[in-house]
Design a protein around this motif. Sequence first.
Motif, short mmCIF file in Angstrom:
data_model
loop_
_atom_site.label_atom_id
_atom_site.label_comp_id
_atom_site.label_asym_id
_atom_site.label_seq_id
_atom_site.Cartn_x
_atom_site.Cartn_y
_atom_site.Cartn_z
N SER A 1 60.25 21.00 -10.62
CA SER A 1 60.44 22.44 -10.49
C SER A 1 60.52 22.89 -9.04
CB SER A 1 59.30 23.19 -11.20
OG SER A 1 58.06 22.82 -10.63
N ASP A 2 59.88 22.16 -8.11
CA ASP A 2 59.92 22.57 -6.71
C ASP A 2 61.11 21.99 -5.96
OD1 ASP A 2 58.88 20.04 -6.95
OD2 ASP A 2 57.47 20.26 -5.27
N LEU A 3 61.93 21.17 -6.63
CA LEU A 3 63.12 20.62 -5.99
C LEU A 3 64.34 21.43 -6.40
CD1 LEU A 3 62.64 16.78 -6.46
CD2 LEU A 3 62.28 18.10 -4.39
N VAL A 4 65.22 21.62 -5.47
CA VAL A 4 66.46 22.31 -5.78
C VAL A 4 67.59 21.28 -5.70
CG1 VAL A 4 68.05 24.13 -5.09
CG2 VAL A 4 65.58 24.47 -4.84
N ILE A 5 68.26 21.09 -6.81
CA ILE A 5 69.38 20.15 -6.84
C ILE A 5 70.63 20.92 -6.44
CG2 ILE A 5 70.72 18.57 -8.28
CD1 ILE A 5 67.83 17.67 -7.93
N GLN A 6 71.30 20.43 -5.41
CA GLN A 6 72.46 21.14 -4.87
C GLN A 6 73.66 21.09 -5.80
OE1 GLN A 6 72.43 23.04 -2.18
NE2 GLN A 6 70.28 22.57 -1.87
N SER A 7 73.87 19.96 -6.47
CA SER A 7 75.03 19.87 -7.35
C SER A 7 74.73 18.92 -8.51
CB SER A 7 76.25 19.36 -6.57
OG SER A 7 76.04 17.99 -6.22
N GLU A 8 75.52 19.04 -9.55
CA GLU A 8 75.36 18.15 -10.70
C GLU A 8 75.67 16.72 -10.30
OE1 GLU A 8 77.47 19.42 -14.15
OE2 GLU A 8 76.65 21.44 -14.03
N LYS A 9 76.57 16.53 -9.36
CA LYS A 9 76.93 15.20 -8.90
C LYS A 9 75.72 14.52 -8.27
CE LYS A 9 80.85 12.90 -6.89
NZ LYS A 9 82.13 13.05 -6.25
N LYS A 10 74.95 15.24 -7.49
CA LYS A 10 73.75 14.72 -6.85
C LYS A 10 72.76 14.29 -7.93
CE LYS A 10 70.41 14.28 -3.69
NZ LYS A 10 70.05 12.94 -3.43
N GLU A 11 72.60 15.10 -8.99
CA GLU A 11 71.68 14.79 -10.08
C GLU A 11 72.11 13.52 -10.79
OE1 GLU A 11 70.23 16.71 -14.27
OE2 GLU A 11 70.77 18.08 -12.66
N GLU A 12 73.41 13.35 -11.02
CA GLU A 12 73.91 12.15 -11.68
C GLU A 12 73.62 10.90 -10.86
OE1 GLU A 12 77.99 12.51 -12.80
OE2 GLU A 12 77.63 14.29 -13.99
N GLN A 13 73.73 11.01 -9.53
CA GLN A 13 73.47 9.86 -8.67
C GLN A 13 71.99 9.49 -8.72
OE1 GLN A 13 74.92 11.12 -4.86
NE2 GLN A 13 77.03 10.59 -5.33
N ASP A 14 71.10 10.48 -8.74
CA ASP A 14 69.67 10.23 -8.75
C ASP A 14 69.19 9.73 -10.12
OD1 ASP A 14 69.50 11.04 -6.14
OD2 ASP A 14 68.86 13.08 -6.62
N CYS A 15 69.89 10.08 -11.16
CA CYS A 15 69.45 9.78 -12.51
C CYS A 15 70.24 8.60 -13.07
CB CYS A 15 69.64 11.01 -13.40
SG CYS A 15 69.11 10.72 -15.06
N LYS A 16 69.59 7.44 -13.13
CA LYS A 16 70.29 6.26 -13.64
C LYS A 16 69.76 5.82 -15.00
CE LYS A 16 71.89 4.42 -9.31
NZ LYS A 16 72.26 3.21 -8.63
N TYR A 17 68.69 6.46 -15.49
CA TYR A 17 68.15 6.09 -16.80
C TYR A 17 68.80 6.92 -17.89
CZ TYR A 17 64.56 3.58 -14.26
OH TYR A 17 63.90 2.71 -13.44
N LYS A 18 69.32 6.23 -18.90
CA LYS A 18 69.99 6.92 -20.00
C LYS A 18 69.51 6.35 -21.32
CE LYS A 18 73.82 8.16 -17.24
NZ LYS A 18 74.81 9.09 -17.21
N GLU A 19 69.48 7.22 -22.34
CA GLU A 19 69.06 6.83 -23.68
C GLU A 19 70.28 6.50 -24.53
OE1 GLU A 19 67.04 10.40 -24.87
OE2 GLU A 19 65.14 9.72 -24.05
#
Length: 152
Positions: free
Chosen positions: A56-74
């Motif tokens: 909640s205290d982090l601001v993600i600048q773009s969805e692309k940045k979130e995709e790079q940080d998130c490598k775990y998928k169900e």
Amino acid sequence: MDIKDIYEVWDRFEKSSLSELKLSLSGDNLELKKAMEVVSIEERPIKVKSVCTAESDLVIQSEKKEEQDCKYKEVKAPFVGTFYRSSSPETKAFVSVGDIVKKGDILGIIEAMKIMNEIASPFTGKIVEIRAEDSKMIEYNQVLFVLEETDV
């Protein structure tokens, strides 16, 4: 058993939910079988969901940045059935935690309506977690595997 009795048994058999009947009376044998209807199920895509969450205290600048940080998928179940980790009880599991899989590799099997449906990896990655138990019923959209998406 006369022909009238045979027709009576046959009529009741046809109206029942039985698929097979064997009857022996006074030395007379009668065996009835219904043809089983084969039902094709529609292919449904395997659902893949990202399991990363932003703090909640982090601001993600773009969805692309979130995709790079998130490598775990169900990898979720596309339908209800019985899950199997291998093709038979005597063979080893298709995958184990820590295995690297390529897109299209078989992760497991779901049996639904006596049809064995292979669950293929939707992307290349490493098996982080296996959440489905071997030979147990699984529900639609239940998480089966958690993978870490990789480029290799």
